[in-house]
Design a protein around this motif. Structure first.
Motif, short mmCIF file in Angstrom:
data_model
loop_
_atom_site.label_atom_id
_atom_site.label_comp_id
_atom_site.label_asym_id
_atom_site.label_seq_id
_atom_site.Cartn_x
_atom_site.Cartn_y
_atom_site.Cartn_z
N TYR A 1 58.65 30.26 66.80
CA TYR A 1 59.14 29.52 67.97
C TYR A 1 58.01 28.71 68.59
O TYR A 1 56.84 29.10 68.53
N ILE A 2 58.37 27.56 69.17
CA ILE A 2 57.41 26.70 69.86
C ILE A 2 57.93 26.52 71.28
O ILE A 2 58.91 25.81 71.51
N ARG A 3 57.27 27.18 72.20
CA ARG A 3 57.69 27.17 73.61
C ARG A 3 56.61 26.48 74.44
O ARG A 3 55.79 27.12 75.09
N LEU A 4 56.61 25.16 74.42
CA LEU A 4 55.57 24.41 75.11
C LEU A 4 55.86 24.31 76.61
O LEU A 4 57.02 24.31 77.04
N ALA A 5 54.78 24.22 77.38
CA ALA A 5 54.90 24.26 78.84
C ALA A 5 55.80 23.16 79.38
O ALA A 5 56.52 23.35 80.36
N GLY A 6 55.76 21.99 78.74
CA GLY A 6 56.53 20.85 79.23
C GLY A 6 58.03 20.97 79.11
O GLY A 6 58.76 20.16 79.67
N THR A 7 58.51 21.97 78.39
CA THR A 7 59.96 22.16 78.30
C THR A 7 60.52 22.80 79.56
O THR A 7 61.71 22.64 79.87
N GLU A 8 59.68 23.57 80.26
CA GLU A 8 60.12 24.33 81.43
C GLU A 8 61.34 25.18 81.11
O GLU A 8 62.18 25.44 81.98
N ASP A 9 61.44 25.61 79.87
CA ASP A 9 62.55 26.43 79.37
C ASP A 9 63.91 25.78 79.58
O ASP A 9 64.94 26.46 79.70
N THR A 10 63.94 24.45 79.59
CA THR A 10 65.23 23.76 79.59
C THR A 10 65.73 23.57 78.16
O THR A 10 66.93 23.43 77.94
N ASN A 11 64.81 23.53 77.22
CA ASN A 11 65.15 23.53 75.80
C ASN A 11 63.97 24.16 75.05
O ASN A 11 63.00 24.59 75.68
N ASN A 12 64.07 24.26 73.73
CA ASN A 12 62.97 24.87 72.99
C ASN A 12 62.92 24.29 71.59
O ASN A 12 63.75 23.45 71.20
N ALA A 13 61.93 24.74 70.84
CA ALA A 13 61.78 24.28 69.45
C ALA A 13 61.39 25.45 68.57
O ALA A 13 60.93 26.50 69.05
N TYR A 14 61.55 25.25 67.28
CA TYR A 14 61.10 26.26 66.33
C TYR A 14 60.87 25.60 64.98
O TYR A 14 61.39 24.52 64.68
N ILE A 15 60.06 26.24 64.16
CA ILE A 15 59.88 25.86 62.77
C ILE A 15 60.63 26.88 61.92
O ILE A 15 60.52 28.09 62.14
N ILE A 16 61.41 26.37 60.98
CA ILE A 16 62.06 27.25 60.01
C ILE A 16 61.63 26.80 58.61
O ILE A 16 61.64 25.61 58.30
N GLU A 17 61.22 27.76 57.80
CA GLU A 17 60.76 27.49 56.44
C GLU A 17 61.69 28.21 55.47
O GLU A 17 61.80 29.44 55.49
N VAL A 18 62.37 27.41 54.65
CA VAL A 18 63.33 27.95 53.68
C VAL A 18 62.61 28.14 52.36
O VAL A 18 61.97 27.21 51.85
N PRO A 19 62.68 29.33 51.77
CA PRO A 19 61.91 29.59 50.54
C PRO A 19 62.40 28.76 49.35
O PRO A 19 63.54 28.26 49.36
N PRO A 20 61.57 28.57 48.33
CA PRO A 20 61.97 27.81 47.14
C PRO A 20 63.28 28.34 46.56
O PRO A 20 63.44 29.54 46.35
N GLY A 21 64.24 27.44 46.33
CA GLY A 21 65.52 27.83 45.77
C GLY A 21 66.38 28.68 46.68
O GLY A 21 67.43 29.18 46.27
#
Length: 367
Positions: free
Chosen positions: A60-80
């Motif tokens: 998860y990426i919870r940066l200060a500038g979001t003020e918890d109004t929205n959020n981000a995340y990285i998802i990595e899908v394995p090969p195949g």
């Protein structure tokens, strides 16, 4: 109260679990890394960990500038591999950082679509549709950035069973019609492109936006009948944009170019600086002034996934209004002639250090 007694704040007398929001509790329960701060320097290098709920790896990426109004995340899908299917009552954008694959989307009414994605693709999952990501490579993981409205919905409803297992179909968002994710769209005044899929935002055609300065170009995106929206902007070598401000939650992802941005709250004596290159992401805090500078040898282009769409309004604080109108006229932009003299001097020094010619002579800049 005696002199030796310590005063206990009212909130400290309440049950300990009340100290955390529903969103914070959800982040802890997921068991994957949570990044904070103002920026992430390279989305391709964010460390990820096993994410059992998604049958993938993530952070998860919870940066200060979001003020918890929205959020981000990285998802990595394995090969195949493929992610676990999920659906939820919050909006979600995906930007493909690396890899190729496909996405399946379906609703309870029988509507079903599948489409392919590649590096630079931008798409949004229609609200509460079941969906799954597939990695098209058998040898390399695929990495995507997700930006969602989950914090607001979790904190308002604080019932995950309802948020993740509601059977309702939002047919105004997705009716299953053929070609929904085909990339077609409608261009409206104000450079607004209404669509559901962009194959590659790095190459999407932009339109002039003279009001924002320095020969910049832009397109505004409306996706999937959402409140969350996006835009792409680009500005030339040796130039910088005018400072402006807006509400929180604008996830700015650098697509090309090298440079830096400065951010500051009204009246602050110093700037917060974010250096950037392709793959950097940052979120200016709500109503902080911020300004972008291209000190690299190529045009700078960025994607912003944010609140403040043209179609659906949520709250004035989250809206994007007056960002191309001078604050002297009631807007939220600082004209070049009104900016702090340090701004231009810093840019001239940075550009000279990199051997990049400054191309701001056509503009009335305060020095």
């Amino acid at each position: 109260m005696s002199d030796g007694e310590k005063r206990v704040a009212q909130e400290d007398r309440l049950p300990q679990e009340w100290q955390k929001s529903a969103h914070e509790r959800r982040l802890e329960a997921e068991g994957i890394p949570v990044l904070g701060g103002y920026d992430v320097q390279d989305l391709a290098r964010v460390g990820v960990a096993p994410w059992p709920r998604m049958a993938a790896r993530g952070a998860y990426i919870r940066l200060a500038g979001t003020e918890d109004t929205n959020n981000a995340y990285i998802i990595e899908v394995p090969p195949g591999g493929q992610t676990a299917e999920e659906r939820h009552l919050y909006e979600e954008f995906y930007f493909v950082v690396d890899g190729r694959g496909a996405c399946e989307v379906r609703n309870q009414a029988g509507g079903r679509q599948a489409f392919e994605w590649q590096p630079g693709s931008l798409f949004s999952i229609p609200l509460n549709c079941a969906h799954r990501l597939h990695n098209g490579s058998g040898t390399h993981p695929a990495r995507l950035l997700g930006v969602t409205t989950a914090p607001v919905m979790l904190n308002l409803i604080h019932n995950t069973e309802f948020l993740f297992n509601c059977p309702f179909d939002f047919l105004d968002r997705f009716d299953g019609r053929a070609g929904y994710f085909g990339g077609e769209g409608t261009l409206y005044p104000g450079r607004v492109w209404d669509t559901n899929f962009v194959a590659d935002v790095r190459r999407f055609q932009l339109h002039d936006w003279a009001e924002r300065g320095a020969g910049g170009k832009n397109v505004m995106f409306e996706f999937a009948n959402n409140a969350l929206c996006a835009h792409v902007s680009e500005f030339p070598v040796g130039t910088y944009k005018k400072a402006h401000r807006h509400g929180p939650g604008a996830h700015v992802i650098i697509l090309s170019g090298e440079g830096y941005s400065i951010m500051w709250p009204e009246g602050a004596p110093a700037f917060t600086e974010v250096p950037w290159r392709p793959g950097t992401m940052f979120v200016p805090p709500g109503m902080w002034w911020h300004q972008h500078f291209n000190t690299g040898p190529t045009p700078a282009r960025y994607l912003a996934i944010r609140w403040g769409g043209a179609k659906w309004k949520v709250a004035r604080y989250l809206d994007i209004q007056g960002v191309d109108k001078s604050r002297k006229d009631g807007g939220n932009q600082i004209e070049y002639e009104d900016q702090d003299p340090r701004v231009h001097r810093m840019f001239v020094e940075r550009s000279a250090a990199r051997g990049v010619p400054v191309r701001m002579d056509a503009f009335r800049v305060r020095v």
